[in-house]
Design a protein around this motif. Structure first.
Motif, PDB file in Angstrom:
ATOM      1  N   ASN A  29      43.441  42.480  81.519  1.00  0.00           N
ATOM      2  CA  ASN A  29      43.832  42.560  80.103  1.00  0.00           C
ATOM      3  C   ASN A  29      45.269  43.027  79.890  1.00  0.00           C
ATOM      4  O   ASN A  29      45.945  42.523  78.998  1.00  0.00           O
ATOM      5  CB  ASN A  29      42.853  43.414  79.297  1.00  0.00           C
ATOM      6  N   PHE A  35      46.783  37.683  74.724  1.00  0.00           N
ATOM      7  CA  PHE A  35      45.647  36.920  75.246  1.00  0.00           C
ATOM      8  C   PHE A  35      44.879  37.844  76.172  1.00  0.00           C
ATOM      9  O   PHE A  35      45.427  38.344  77.153  1.00  0.00           O
ATOM     10  CB  PHE A  35      46.155  35.690  76.010  1.00  0.00           C
ATOM     11  N   TYR A  36      43.637  38.084  75.854  1.00  0.00           N
ATOM     12  CA  TYR A  36      42.817  39.040  76.613  1.00  0.00           C
ATOM     13  C   TYR A  36      42.272  38.347  77.863  1.00  0.00           C
ATOM     14  O   TYR A  36      41.149  37.843  77.885  1.00  0.00           O
ATOM     15  CB  TYR A  36      41.698  39.584  75.730  1.00  0.00           C
ATOM     16  N   PHE A  40      38.475  36.956  78.784  1.00  0.00           N
ATOM     17  CA  PHE A  40      38.409  35.504  78.952  1.00  0.00           C
ATOM     18  C   PHE A  40      37.851  35.157  80.333  1.00  0.00           C
ATOM     19  O   PHE A  40      36.937  34.346  80.464  1.00  0.00           O
ATOM     20  CB  PHE A  40      39.804  34.896  78.771  1.00  0.00           C
ATOM     21  N   GLU A  88      38.221  41.657  69.825  1.00  0.00           N
ATOM     22  CA  GLU A  88      39.589  41.276  70.168  1.00  0.00           C
ATOM     23  C   GLU A  88      40.143  40.248  69.182  1.00  0.00           C
ATOM     24  O   GLU A  88      41.308  40.309  68.793  1.00  0.00           O
ATOM     25  CB  GLU A  88      39.646  40.734  71.596  1.00  0.00           C
ATOM     26  N   ASN A  89      39.295  39.322  68.759  1.00  0.00           N
ATOM     27  CA  ASN A  89      39.729  38.342  67.763  1.00  0.00           C
ATOM     28  C   ASN A  89      40.044  39.010  66.433  1.00  0.00           C
ATOM     29  O   ASN A  89      41.023  38.657  65.767  1.00  0.00           O
ATOM     30  CB  ASN A  89      38.672  37.244  67.591  1.00  0.00           C
ATOM     31  N   ASN A 100      47.667  33.177  67.839  1.00  0.00           N
ATOM     32  CA  ASN A 100      47.021  33.708  69.050  1.00  0.00           C
ATOM     33  C   ASN A 100      45.508  33.781  68.874  1.00  0.00           C
ATOM     34  O   ASN A 100      44.756  33.522  69.816  1.00  0.00           O
ATOM     35  CB  ASN A 100      47.585  35.080  69.402  1.00  0.00           C
ATOM     36  N   TYR A 104      43.185  31.751  71.396  1.00  0.00           N
ATOM     37  CA  TYR A 104      42.209  32.521  72.180  1.00  0.00           C
ATOM     38  C   TYR A 104      40.786  32.057  71.889  1.00  0.00           C
ATOM     39  O   TYR A 104      39.989  31.846  72.807  1.00  0.00           O
ATOM     40  CB  TYR A 104      42.389  34.008  71.875  1.00  0.00           C
ATOM     41  N   SER A 105      40.467  31.861  70.624  1.00  0.00           N
ATOM     42  CA  SER A 105      39.116  31.445  70.249  1.00  0.00           C
ATOM     43  C   SER A 105      38.791  30.052  70.754  1.00  0.00           C
ATOM     44  O   SER A 105      37.744  29.827  71.374  1.00  0.00           O
ATOM     45  CB  SER A 105      38.953  31.477  68.724  1.00  0.00           C
ATOM     46  N   SER A 108      38.764  29.802  74.637  1.00  0.00           N
ATOM     47  CA  SER A 108      37.561  30.469  75.155  1.00  0.00           C
ATOM     48  C   SER A 108      36.325  29.600  74.952  1.00  0.00           C
ATOM     49  O   SER A 108      35.529  29.417  75.884  1.00  0.00           O
ATOM     50  CB  SER A 108      37.363  31.823  74.468  1.00  0.00           C
TER      51      SER A 108
END
Length: 127
Positions: A29, A35-36, A40, A88-89, A100, A104-105, A108
């Protein structure tokens, strides 16, 4: 199967998955603040593992209940994390990082589905 035995299997698998998730997240992380990568990675690996296991079950027409409780319910349940992903989102949205958040969503979700499909596909190829 006895309830106690089932709970013990889930506990052992879940504890192992949770500790492994913690270690991977703590390591990956910090790589990016937008971006986690740790979350992920564990979610995609968990999708792949559940695809492999489910594909094997379909191919072999066999699933030991003990193995299912240990690996699917326990390990994958403890290893993957929808709640952290959601938090996180929310953090990205609160910080005004809408691009982002979307990246990310979507990455993922789409990669997770692809990872499950890859697990099934591997079972089909080795059959």
């Amino acid at each position: 199967m006895q309830l106690f035995k089932a709970m013990l299997l889930i506990f052992l698998g879940g504890g192992t998955g949770s500790v492994l998730r913690f270690l991977i997240s703590k390591t990956l992380n910090p790589v990016s603040s937008h971006f986690y990568l740790g979350t992920f990675t564990v979610n995609i690996l968990g999708c792949f593992i559940i695809g492999l296991i489910s594909g094997w079950v379909l191919r072999s027409n066999y699933m030991d209940q003990t193995l299912a409780l240990l690996l699917i319910t326990g390990f994958c349940g403890g290893f993957t994390t929808f709640s952290t992903f959601s938090l996180e989102n929310l953090e990205l949205i609160r910080n005004g990082e809408l691009n982002n958040f979307l990246i990310y969503s979507l990455v993922s979700l789409l990669t997770g589905i692809a990872a499950v499909m890859a697990g099934f596909w591997i079972n089909k190829v080795i059959a």
